[in-house]
Design an enzyme around this catalytic site. Structure first.
Site, PDB file in Angstrom:
ATOM      1  N   CYS A 101       0.848  -1.186   0.000  1.00 14.73           N
ATOM      2  CA  CYS A 101       0.000   0.000   0.000  1.00 14.73           C
ATOM      3  C   CYS A 101       0.885   1.238   0.000  1.00 14.73           C
ATOM      4  O   CYS A 101       1.872   1.292   0.746  1.00 14.73           O
ATOM      5  CB  CYS A 101      -0.883  -0.018   1.245  1.00 14.73           C
ATOM      6  SG  CYS A 101      -2.005   1.370   1.353  1.00 14.73           S
ATOM      7  N   HIS A 143      -9.180  -4.189  -1.503  1.00 12.04           N
ATOM      8  CA  HIS A 143      -8.187  -3.385  -0.781  1.00 12.04           C
ATOM      9  C   HIS A 143      -8.611  -1.906  -0.772  1.00 12.04           C
ATOM     10  O   HIS A 143      -8.596  -1.244   0.281  1.00 12.04           O
ATOM     11  CB  HIS A 143      -6.819  -3.565  -1.460  1.00 12.04           C
ATOM     12  CG  HIS A 143      -5.712  -2.713  -0.910  1.00 12.04           C
ATOM     13  ND1 HIS A 143      -4.566  -3.251  -0.347  1.00 12.04           N
ATOM     14  CD2 HIS A 143      -5.542  -1.355  -0.853  1.00 12.04           C
ATOM     15  CE1 HIS A 143      -3.774  -2.261   0.042  1.00 12.04           C
ATOM     16  NE2 HIS A 143      -4.343  -1.102  -0.273  1.00 12.04           N
ATOM     17  N   GLU A 144      -9.015  -1.404  -1.959  1.00 16.93           N
ATOM     18  CA  GLU A 144      -9.359   0.027  -2.064  1.00 16.93           C
ATOM     19  C   GLU A 144     -10.676   0.326  -1.346  1.00 16.93           C
ATOM     20  O   GLU A 144     -10.808   1.376  -0.704  1.00 16.93           O
ATOM     21  CB  GLU A 144      -9.433   0.459  -3.530  1.00 16.93           C
ATOM     22  CG  GLU A 144      -8.144   0.264  -4.334  1.00 16.93           C
ATOM     23  CD  GLU A 144      -6.901   0.885  -3.716  1.00 16.93           C
ATOM     24  OE1 GLU A 144      -7.015   1.858  -2.942  1.00 16.93           O
ATOM     25  OE2 GLU A 144      -5.792   0.379  -3.994  1.00 16.93           O
ATOM     26  N   HIS A 147     -10.131   0.997   2.184  1.00 13.66           N
ATOM     27  CA  HIS A 147      -9.645   2.356   2.492  1.00 13.66           C
ATOM     28  C   HIS A 147     -10.816   3.306   2.769  1.00 13.66           C
ATOM     29  O   HIS A 147     -10.677   4.234   3.560  1.00 13.66           O
ATOM     30  CB  HIS A 147      -8.836   2.924   1.316  1.00 13.66           C
ATOM     31  CG  HIS A 147      -7.388   2.534   1.329  1.00 13.66           C
ATOM     32  ND1 HIS A 147      -6.550   2.830   2.373  1.00 13.66           N
ATOM     33  CD2 HIS A 147      -6.632   1.900   0.401  1.00 13.66           C
ATOM     34  CE1 HIS A 147      -5.322   2.387   2.088  1.00 13.66           C
ATOM     35  NE2 HIS A 147      -5.358   1.806   0.901  1.00 13.66           N
TER      36      HIS A 147
END
Ligand code: ZN
Length: 179
Positions: A101, A143-144, A147
């Site tokens: 990341c 993953h995004e 966030h």
């Protein structure tokens, strides 16, 4: 010369906040934010980047998958804006694979993610799209999306021994290339 946004690093509270839905994807500030995210992803050779990583608390991220030294088997896909994303459902299969990341420098980890997900999001043009994503692209999406909810990949690592330094990771990757 383009001005690049600086990337929030782990420890910055923005990375732990829940991002806000985008009301109108055609809003000039949102279009400008998409451009900044794409420029920042390209400049840092990232395969994805989420708005909170450049300190903008909106539910928006970019997927910009391409093969690189870090991800030699990544598929190529032009940078795509994903607005107000959701996972509608997912397959049973969970796969552990490498992630890193831009907000967690010099760390790599083996992270369990769903291999296949059905997603819905709004495009830059304001169109609502549903898609089935698999493998690496599904991994970037998960993953995004994390966030946008204040979650980092290191939170998802199930075994502390699955965390590696960048240098250790590169040794493993180059050894597996030889086999
Ligand atoms: Zn990230």
């Amino acid at each position: 010369m383009k001005e690049l946004s600086s990337i929030a690093q782990i420890g910055n509270p923005i990375l732990r906040s829940k991002a806000l839905p985008v009301a109108r994807s055609s809003d000039p500030t949102i279009l400008q934010l998409i451009d900044s995210l794409i420029d920042t992803a390209i400049a840092n050779q990232g395969v994805g980047i989420a708005a909170p990583q450049i300190s903008q608390p909106y539910r928006l991220f970019i997927i910009a998958s391409h093969p690189s030294e870090r991800y030699p088997y990544a598929p190529t896909m032009p940078p795509t804006a994903i607005i107000n994303p959701q996972i509608l459902n997912h397959g049973e299969e969970v796969v552990k694979d490498w992630e890193g990341c831009l907000s967690v420098p010099n760390v790599r980890g083996l992270v369990p993610r769903y291999r296949q997900i059905k997603v819905e999001y709004t495009t830059k043009e304001g169109e609502i799209k549903q898609e089935i994503l698999t493998d690496f692209i599904a991994r970037i999406f998960q993953h995004e999306l994390d966030h946008l909810d204040g979650i980092l990949f290191t939170d998802r690592v199930t075994d502390p021994a699955d965390l590696y330094s960048e240098a250790q990771y590169r040794q493993i990757i180059s050894a597996s290339d030889l086999s």
